[in-house]
Design a protein around this motif. Structure first.
Motif, mmCIF file in Angstrom:
data_model
loop_
_atom_site.group_PDB
_atom_site.id
_atom_site.type_symbol
_atom_site.label_atom_id
_atom_site.label_comp_id
_atom_site.label_asym_id
_atom_site.label_seq_id
_atom_site.Cartn_x
_atom_site.Cartn_y
_atom_site.Cartn_z
ATOM 1 N N LEU A 185 -3.921 -15.707 4.501
ATOM 2 C CA LEU A 185 -3.458 -14.324 4.623
ATOM 3 C C LEU A 185 -3.752 -13.767 6.012
ATOM 4 O O LEU A 185 -2.912 -13.095 6.624
ATOM 5 C CB LEU A 185 -4.143 -13.443 3.570
ATOM 6 C CG LEU A 185 -3.647 -13.546 2.140
ATOM 7 C CD1 LEU A 185 -4.575 -12.775 1.205
ATOM 8 C CD2 LEU A 185 -2.220 -13.008 2.015
ATOM 9 N N ARG A 186 -4.952 -14.035 6.505
ATOM 10 C CA ARG A 186 -5.344 -13.558 7.845
ATOM 11 C C ARG A 186 -4.412 -14.106 8.916
ATOM 12 O O ARG A 186 -3.922 -13.367 9.784
ATOM 13 C CB ARG A 186 -6.791 -13.987 8.141
ATOM 14 C CG ARG A 186 -7.320 -13.546 9.501
ATOM 15 C CD ARG A 186 -8.724 -14.076 9.721
ATOM 16 N NE ARG A 186 -8.745 -15.496 10.034
ATOM 17 C CZ ARG A 186 -8.663 -16.003 11.263
ATOM 18 N NH1 ARG A 186 -8.540 -15.195 12.319
ATOM 19 N NH2 ARG A 186 -8.696 -17.312 11.460
ATOM 20 N N TYR A 193 2.013 -10.236 13.530
ATOM 21 C CA TYR A 193 1.717 -9.221 14.540
ATOM 22 C C TYR A 193 2.234 -9.647 15.912
ATOM 23 O O TYR A 193 2.868 -8.866 16.626
ATOM 24 C CB TYR A 193 0.213 -8.977 14.581
ATOM 25 C CG TYR A 193 -0.235 -8.030 15.664
ATOM 26 C CD1 TYR A 193 0.359 -6.777 15.829
ATOM 27 C CD2 TYR A 193 -1.262 -8.383 16.527
ATOM 28 C CE1 TYR A 193 -0.068 -5.904 16.820
ATOM 29 C CE2 TYR A 193 -1.700 -7.523 17.514
ATOM 30 C CZ TYR A 193 -1.097 -6.284 17.657
ATOM 31 O OH TYR A 193 -1.515 -5.428 18.641
ATOM 32 N N TYR A 194 1.968 -10.898 16.282
ATOM 33 C CA TYR A 194 2.383 -11.342 17.621
ATOM 34 C C TYR A 194 3.899 -11.565 17.688
ATOM 35 O O TYR A 194 4.495 -11.395 18.762
ATOM 36 C CB TYR A 194 1.583 -12.577 18.043
ATOM 37 C CG TYR A 194 0.126 -12.221 18.207
ATOM 38 C CD1 TYR A 194 -0.267 -11.273 19.151
ATOM 39 C CD2 TYR A 194 -0.855 -12.772 17.391
ATOM 40 C CE1 TYR A 194 -1.591 -10.896 19.279
ATOM 41 C CE2 TYR A 194 -2.182 -12.401 17.517
ATOM 42 C CZ TYR A 194 -2.542 -11.463 18.463
ATOM 43 O OH TYR A 194 -3.854 -11.085 18.582
ATOM 44 N N ASN A 215 4.793 -3.540 9.984
ATOM 45 C CA ASN A 215 4.480 -3.095 8.625
ATOM 46 C C ASN A 215 4.011 -4.258 7.756
ATOM 47 O O ASN A 215 3.045 -4.141 6.998
ATOM 48 C CB ASN A 215 5.706 -2.425 7.987
ATOM 49 C CG ASN A 215 5.992 -1.060 8.576
ATOM 50 O OD1 ASN A 215 5.094 -0.412 9.121
ATOM 51 N ND2 ASN A 215 7.236 -0.606 8.473
ATOM 52 N N GLN A 216 4.722 -5.385 7.891
ATOM 53 C CA GLN A 216 4.345 -6.578 7.131
ATOM 54 C C GLN A 216 2.982 -7.097 7.584
ATOM 55 O O GLN A 216 2.136 -7.465 6.754
ATOM 56 C CB GLN A 216 5.417 -7.664 7.310
ATOM 57 C CG GLN A 216 5.105 -9.006 6.662
ATOM 58 C CD GLN A 216 5.206 -8.976 5.150
ATOM 59 O OE1 GLN A 216 5.456 -7.938 4.562
ATOM 60 N NE2 GLN A 216 4.983 -10.124 4.522
ATOM 61 N N ALA A 217 2.753 -7.118 8.895
ATOM 62 C CA ALA A 217 1.478 -7.598 9.440
ATOM 63 C C ALA A 217 0.321 -6.736 8.947
ATOM 64 O O ALA A 217 -0.743 -7.252 8.575
ATOM 65 C CB ALA A 217 1.522 -7.598 10.966
ATOM 66 N N GLU A 218 0.531 -5.410 8.942
ATOM 67 C CA GLU A 218 -0.525 -4.490 8.516
ATOM 68 C C GLU A 218 -0.824 -4.660 7.028
ATOM 69 O O GLU A 218 -1.993 -4.656 6.613
ATOM 70 C CB GLU A 218 -0.105 -3.050 8.818
ATOM 71 C CG GLU A 218 -1.253 -2.058 8.731
ATOM 72 C CD GLU A 218 -0.841 -0.663 9.165
ATOM 73 O OE1 GLU A 218 -1.724 0.206 9.178
ATOM 74 O OE2 GLU A 218 0.345 -0.440 9.463
ATOM 75 N N SER A 219 0.219 -4.829 6.222
ATOM 76 C CA SER A 219 0.033 -5.042 4.786
ATOM 77 C C SER A 219 -0.754 -6.326 4.523
ATOM 78 O O SER A 219 -1.690 -6.342 3.708
ATOM 79 C CB SER A 219 1.398 -5.107 4.103
ATOM 80 O OG SER A 219 1.261 -5.439 2.744
ATOM 81 N N GLN A 245 -10.208 -6.470 11.579
ATOM 82 C CA GLN A 245 -10.123 -5.016 11.482
ATOM 83 C C GLN A 245 -9.697 -4.410 12.816
ATOM 84 O O GLN A 245 -8.905 -3.469 12.868
ATOM 85 C CB GLN A 245 -11.477 -4.438 11.058
ATOM 86 C CG GLN A 245 -11.474 -2.929 10.853
ATOM 87 C CD GLN A 245 -10.520 -2.494 9.766
ATOM 88 O OE1 GLN A 245 -10.706 -2.846 8.596
ATOM 89 N NE2 GLN A 245 -9.500 -1.723 10.106
ATOM 90 N N SER A 246 -10.207 -4.991 13.907
ATOM 91 C CA SER A 246 -9.837 -4.511 15.239
ATOM 92 C C SER A 246 -8.348 -4.699 15.484
ATOM 93 O O SER A 246 -7.673 -3.793 16.015
ATOM 94 C CB SER A 246 -10.651 -5.269 16.295
ATOM 95 O OG SER A 246 -10.266 -4.877 17.588
ATOM 96 N N VAL A 247 -7.809 -5.853 15.111
ATOM 97 C CA VAL A 247 -6.367 -6.102 15.294
ATOM 98 C C VAL A 247 -5.557 -5.216 14.359
ATOM 99 O O VAL A 247 -4.473 -4.728 14.729
ATOM 100 C CB VAL A 247 -6.033 -7.588 15.082
ATOM 101 C CG1 VAL A 247 -4.544 -7.831 15.265
ATOM 102 C CG2 VAL A 247 -6.815 -8.466 16.052
ATOM 103 N N ALA A 248 -6.059 -4.974 13.134
ATOM 104 C CA ALA A 248 -5.358 -4.095 12.203
ATOM 105 C C ALA A 248 -5.243 -2.677 12.764
ATOM 106 O O ALA A 248 -4.221 -2.016 12.574
ATOM 107 C CB ALA A 248 -6.085 -4.081 10.851
ATOM 108 N N ASP A 249 -6.277 -2.252 13.473
ATOM 109 C CA ASP A 249 -6.212 -0.935 14.129
ATOM 110 C C ASP A 249 -5.158 -0.923 15.236
ATOM 111 O O ASP A 249 -4.446 0.071 15.425
ATOM 112 C CB ASP A 249 -7.591 -0.578 14.706
ATOM 113 C CG ASP A 249 -8.626 -0.326 13.618
ATOM 114 O OD1 ASP A 249 -8.221 -0.055 12.467
ATOM 115 O OD2 ASP A 249 -9.837 -0.421 13.906
#
Length: 252
Positions: A185-186, A193-194, A215-219, A245-249
């Motif tokens: 998942l990670r 994201y990239y 949106n998909q990456a954040e989910s 968490q840093s990348v999610a931000d």
């Protein structure tokens, strides 16, 4: 003479396998010393490849021993021996995959770190280089995701009492598998994201697709954070959680 894999303490009975694992242990120490000492270039690559070959030798030997046991009729002694070998096989494959994945993720992080220090003016050449490096990172995460899925499909685990002698390709629901699926998942989240950043590049300008990917990456990131947080014994779990968490931000 023993390995620990998926909560099983496995005895290594044959001399050939013990020697192969001892060789791998020595090669791993040399590789880690080289890496921690800042070694690079040909020496670094040579030690890395030597360690990979060491794992390949162990995998090959284990497969040979499993093949010799294949014609034998199932029974407590034969099943116990097969159980040992299946877990040794899973252990060697996992250590090899983990080594490759760590190297690929280090390479991806190195590219990102280098690019984050690069000025991003209106120069087309610099924008093109940024897109090029994002493509390299996305390709590395493609490879990481493929290897992570291979980890989740590894043989081993369970108990010798439940082992029927034919479970070399079956998966066992245990902490190892939960961690493997959380890592998938990670990596899906980071790859997504990239890819989003590539679509958002001024040279591509596909902003609606970029938003959908974000949106998909954040989910996926939120789902991964929950799953990783539930894995109490995950190696470097706190570090991985903080980094994700840093990348999610950033995604937000």
């Amino acid at each position: 003479s023993r390995i620990v894999f998926r909560e099983n303490n496995i005895v290594v009975e044959t001399k050939e396998l013990r020697m192969a694992l001892l060789k791998v242990q020595n090669l791993k120490m040399e590789w880690e010393e080289e890496k921690s000492g800042g070694g690079g270039g040909g020496s670094n690559d040579a030690k890395f490849m030597a360690l990979l070959n060491g794992y390949d030798d162990t995998i090959s030997l284990t497969n040979q021993e499993l093949k010799q046991l294949a014609p034998l009729k199932s029974g407590p002694a034969v099943n116990a021996k097969k159980f040992q070998l299946v877990n040794i096989l899973g252990y060697a494959k996992y250590q090899k995959l983990k080594l490759v994945m760590e190297r690929n993720e280090d390479m991806a992080n190195g590219i990102l770190k280098k690019q984050s220090g690069r000025s991003t003016g209106k120069n087309n050449k610099k924008k093109e280089m940024t897109l090029k490096h994002l493509e390299e990172v996305a390709h590395l995460y493609d490879a990481l995701l493929q290897d992570a899925r291979a980890v989740a499909a590894l043989p081993g685990g369970g108990s010798v009492d439940d082992f029927d002698g034919n479970a070399t390709l079956s998966t066992v629901e245990d902490e190892f598998l939960l961690e493997a699926n959380a890592n998938i998942l990670r990596l899906r989240s980071l790859r997504c994201y990239y890819l989003a950043k590539m679509h958002a590049s001024p040279l591509v300008s596909k902003y609606s697709q970029a938003v959908a990917l974000l949106n998909q990456a954040e989910s996926l990131a939120h789902e991964a954070l929950e799953e990783i947080g539930a894995c109490d014994q995950m190696e470097r779990g706190e570090e991985i959680l903080g980094s994700l968490q840093s990348v999610a931000d950033e995604m937000k």
